[in-house]
Motif scaffolding. Structure first.
Motif, PDB file in Angstrom:
ATOM      1  N   VAL A 237       0.817  -1.217   0.000  1.00 15.01           N
ATOM      2  CA  VAL A 237       0.000   0.000   0.000  1.00 15.01           C
ATOM      3  C   VAL A 237       0.851   1.268   0.000  1.00 15.01           C
ATOM      4  N   LEU A 238       2.073   1.192   0.499  1.00 16.13           N
ATOM      5  CA  LEU A 238       2.922   2.385   0.546  1.00 16.13           C
ATOM      6  C   LEU A 238       3.339   2.845  -0.853  1.00 16.13           C
ATOM      7  N   ARG A 239       3.202   1.964  -1.879  1.00 14.42           N
ATOM      8  CA  ARG A 239       3.537   2.358  -3.256  1.00 14.42           C
ATOM      9  C   ARG A 239       2.277   2.440  -4.120  1.00 14.42           C
ATOM     10  N   TRP A 240       1.123   2.563  -3.520  1.00 12.59           N
ATOM     11  CA  TRP A 240      -0.142   2.469  -4.248  1.00 12.59           C
ATOM     12  C   TRP A 240      -0.841   3.814  -4.326  1.00 12.59           C
ATOM     13  N   ASP A 241      -1.268   4.190  -5.517  1.00 11.89           N
ATOM     14  CA  ASP A 241      -2.174   5.317  -5.710  1.00 11.89           C
ATOM     15  C   ASP A 241      -2.920   5.061  -7.017  1.00 11.89           C
ATOM     16  N   GLU A 242      -3.858   5.926  -7.345  1.00 10.66           N
ATOM     17  CA  GLU A 242      -4.702   5.680  -8.515  1.00 10.66           C
ATOM     18  C   GLU A 242      -3.910   5.712  -9.820  1.00 10.66           C
ATOM     19  N   ALA A 243      -2.905   6.564  -9.900  1.00 10.57           N
ATOM     20  CA  ALA A 243      -2.092   6.616 -11.116  1.00 10.57           C
ATOM     21  C   ALA A 243      -1.308   5.321 -11.298  1.00 10.57           C
ATOM     22  N   ARG A 244      -0.729   4.819 -10.190  1.00 12.55           N
ATOM     23  CA  ARG A 244       0.007   3.550 -10.261  1.00 12.55           C
ATOM     24  C   ARG A 244      -0.935   2.406 -10.593  1.00 12.55           C
ATOM     25  N   LYS A 245      -2.128   2.429 -10.027  1.00 10.70           N
ATOM     26  CA  LYS A 245      -3.117   1.391 -10.318  1.00 10.70           C
ATOM     27  C   LYS A 245      -3.420   1.351 -11.814  1.00 10.70           C
ATOM     28  N   ALA A 246      -3.632   2.515 -12.436  1.00  7.32           N
ATOM     29  CA  ALA A 246      -3.936   2.558 -13.865  1.00  7.32           C
ATOM     30  C   ALA A 246      -2.800   1.963 -14.695  1.00  7.32           C
ATOM     31  N   GLU A 247      -1.553   2.270 -14.313  1.00 12.11           N
ATOM     32  CA  GLU A 247      -0.397   1.710 -15.023  1.00 12.11           C
ATOM     33  C   GLU A 247      -0.391   0.184 -14.940  1.00 12.11           C
ATOM     34  N   LEU A 248      -0.640  -0.325 -13.730  1.00 10.13           N
ATOM     35  CA  LEU A 248      -0.569  -1.772 -13.531  1.00 10.13           C
ATOM     36  C   LEU A 248      -1.735  -2.491 -14.201  1.00 10.13           C
ATOM     37  N   VAL A 249      -2.903  -1.883 -14.215  1.00  9.65           N
ATOM     38  CA  VAL A 249      -4.032  -2.479 -14.932  1.00  9.65           C
ATOM     39  C   VAL A 249      -3.695  -2.616 -16.414  1.00  9.65           C
ATOM     40  N   ALA A 250      -3.096  -1.568 -16.987  1.00  5.38           N
ATOM     41  CA  ALA A 250      -2.704  -1.633 -18.401  1.00  5.38           C
ATOM     42  C   ALA A 250      -1.688  -2.741 -18.642  1.00  5.38           C
ATOM     43  N   LEU A 251      -0.728  -2.886 -17.722  1.00  7.87           N
ATOM     44  CA  LEU A 251       0.292  -3.918 -17.876  1.00  7.87           C
ATOM     45  C   LEU A 251      -0.290  -5.325 -17.763  1.00  7.87           C
ATOM     46  N   VAL A 252      -1.130  -5.561 -16.744  1.00  9.11           N
ATOM     47  CA  VAL A 252      -1.629  -6.910 -16.527  1.00  9.11           C
ATOM     48  C   VAL A 252      -2.626  -7.314 -17.609  1.00  9.11           C
ATOM     49  N   THR A 253      -3.430  -6.382 -18.108  1.00 12.01           N
ATOM     50  CA  THR A 253      -4.364  -6.741 -19.172  1.00 12.01           C
ATOM     51  C   THR A 253      -3.620  -7.003 -20.485  1.00 12.01           C
ATOM     52  N   ALA A 254      -2.576  -6.222 -20.747  1.00 14.06           N
ATOM     53  CA  ALA A 254      -1.777  -6.479 -21.949  1.00 14.06           C
ATOM     54  C   ALA A 254      -1.056  -7.817 -21.836  1.00 14.06           C
ATOM     55  N   GLY A 255      -0.518  -8.101 -20.656  1.00 17.74           N
ATOM     56  CA  GLY A 255       0.191  -9.365 -20.458  1.00 17.74           C
ATOM     57  C   GLY A 255      -0.714 -10.574 -20.595  1.00 17.74           C
ATOM     58  N   THR A 256      -1.896 -10.505 -20.027  1.00 16.24           N
ATOM     59  CA  THR A 256      -2.811 -11.651 -20.122  1.00 16.24           C
ATOM     60  C   THR A 256      -3.381 -11.785 -21.528  1.00 16.24           C
ATOM     61  N   ARG A 257      -3.570 -10.665 -22.218  1.00 20.82           N
ATOM     62  CA  ARG A 257      -4.057 -10.745 -23.599  1.00 20.82           C
ATOM     63  C   ARG A 257      -3.044 -11.465 -24.480  1.00 20.82           C
ATOM     64  N   GLU A 258      -1.766 -11.117 -24.304  1.00 23.44           N
ATOM     65  CA  GLU A 258      -0.722 -11.767 -25.104  1.00 23.44           C
ATOM     66  C   GLU A 258      -0.601 -13.248 -24.752  1.00 23.44           C
ATOM     67  N   LEU A 259      -0.654 -13.571 -23.467  1.00 26.64           N
ATOM     68  CA  LEU A 259      -0.555 -14.957 -23.047  1.00 26.64           C
ATOM     69  C   LEU A 259      -1.755 -15.757 -23.546  1.00 26.64           C
ATOM     70  N   SER A 260      -2.931 -15.184 -23.484  1.00 26.52           N
ATOM     71  CA  SER A 260      -4.126 -15.877 -23.976  1.00 26.52           C
ATOM     72  C   SER A 260      -4.002 -16.176 -25.465  1.00 26.52           C
ATOM     73  N   THR A 261      -3.462 -15.237 -26.218  1.00 28.71           N
ATOM     74  CA  THR A 261      -3.266 -15.454 -27.655  1.00 28.71           C
ATOM     75  C   THR A 261      -2.309 -16.621 -27.895  1.00 28.71           C
ATOM     76  N   ARG A 262      -1.249 -16.692 -27.103  1.00 28.98           N
ATOM     77  CA  ARG A 262      -0.278 -17.787 -27.254  1.00 28.98           C
ATOM     78  C   ARG A 262      -0.882 -19.131 -26.871  1.00 28.98           C
ATOM     79  N   LEU A 263      -1.897 -19.112 -25.995  1.00 30.15           N
ATOM     80  CA  LEU A 263      -2.575 -20.337 -25.603  1.00 30.15           C
ATOM     81  C   LEU A 263      -3.697 -20.712 -26.568  1.00 30.15           C
ATOM     82  N   GLY A 264      -3.888 -19.916 -27.606  1.00 32.39           N
ATOM     83  CA  GLY A 264      -4.872 -20.256 -28.638  1.00 32.39           C
ATOM     84  C   GLY A 264      -6.243 -19.696 -28.407  1.00 32.39           C
ATOM     85  N   ALA A 265      -6.389 -18.743 -27.480  1.00 33.69           N
ATOM     86  CA  ALA A 265      -7.707 -18.184 -27.209  1.00 33.69           C
ATOM     87  C   ALA A 265      -8.134 -17.268 -28.344  1.00 33.69           C
ATOM     88  N   PRO A 266      -9.428 -17.208 -28.642  1.00 33.75           N
ATOM     89  CA  PRO A 266      -9.926 -16.277 -29.658  1.00 33.75           C
ATOM     90  C   PRO A 266      -9.806 -14.853 -29.155  1.00 33.75           C
TER      91      PRO A 266
END
Length: 269
Positions: A237-266
């Protein structure tokens, strides 16, 4: 006959094999870190007859699923057959190695702890982890199980289920036991939050599993479009704020989208 050990009845129409269930209960004791278990310890933990535990442990040892610990013939650890099963599971899914690679890539961009979890009943089980580079960070282990409703990764996994399926997993308040005062503690609240997760495509939690940790996560899909895992980024929590949250949401959604594509997901919107 219904298995009512610990006061839990088997669902109607489901056949049970008591000896098999007890043997699996014994093996599952070894999911938690330990230095081996003796028959009296197993008997006490599972509240089973000592003679039954002796017989089951002997059978599991004969089949290679348990083995004696060093020179102590009374203490048992997991045997080579258990590891062979784990290896077979890993070979069956490209998910393991691909998850490690994807977690490393996301962690390199954010410097925070990145984990990948799969669902086991109403628990999230972590199968990959890359540690934060910061001195203050989440401490966790591969193989750890946490209640899915208390974690962002778990909520991402649960978002693939219907309200009816969730009702089976969480039939009463006891099944939604909180880990912190911030944890979800009712099925109505869980359904409401998961509806939001489905709509926006990612989950979050603020001190719901650990009073000092926040987290964002997104589901990972495989061929056919089913959710097979979830990736999360955990931050003190000491490194958490709304701006950091937005950055991490973008990173995790991009990462899972790429991984899902590699796993053959539509493709998903």
């Amino acid at each position: 006959m219904e298995d009512t050990r610990d006061g839990v009845a088997a669902p109607p129409g489901r056949l049970t094999a008591p000896a098999l269930r007890r043997a699996l209960d014994i093996l599952e004791l070894f999911l938690e870190p330990n230095e081996g278990l003796r028959v009296p310890e197993i008997t006490e933990r599972l509240r089973l007859p000592r003679a039954s535990v002796h017989e089951l442990v002997r059978t599991l040892a004969e089949r290679g699923y348990l083995e004696q610990e060093g020179g102590d013939q009374h203490r048992f650890t997991l045997g080579v057959k258990a590891f062979q099963l784990g290896g077979a599971y890993e070979r069956e899914l490209d998910l393991m190695e691909l998850s490690r690679s994807a977690a490393r890539a996301v962690a390199a961009q954010c410097g925070e702890t990145v984990q990948v979890a799969v669902r086991d009943d109403r628990y999230a089980v972590y199968i990959a982890r890359v540690d934060s580079t910061h001195p203050v960070r989440l401490v966790s282990d591969v193989g750890r199980r946490l209640p899915a409703h208390c974690t962002a990764g778990g909520k991402a996994l649960l978002s693939d289920l219907s309200p009816a399926q969730l009702g089976v997993l969480f039939p009463d308040a006891a099944s939604l036991a909180p880990m912190t005062p911030a944890s979800i503690d009712s099925l109505d609240r869980l359904n409401q939050e998961l509806a939001v997760v489905r709509e926006r495509g990612w989950a979050d939690e603020y001190c719901e599993s650990n009073p000092d940790v926040t987290c964002v996560a997104a589901p990972i899909y495989k061929t056919g479009g089913a959710c097979v895992a979830a990736m999360s980024i955990s931050v003190p929590v000491l490194r958490w704020d709304e701006a950091r949250k937005a950055e991490l949401v973008a990173l995790v959604t991009a990462g899972t989208r790429e991984l899902s594509t590699r796993l053959g997901a539509p493709p998903r919107s």
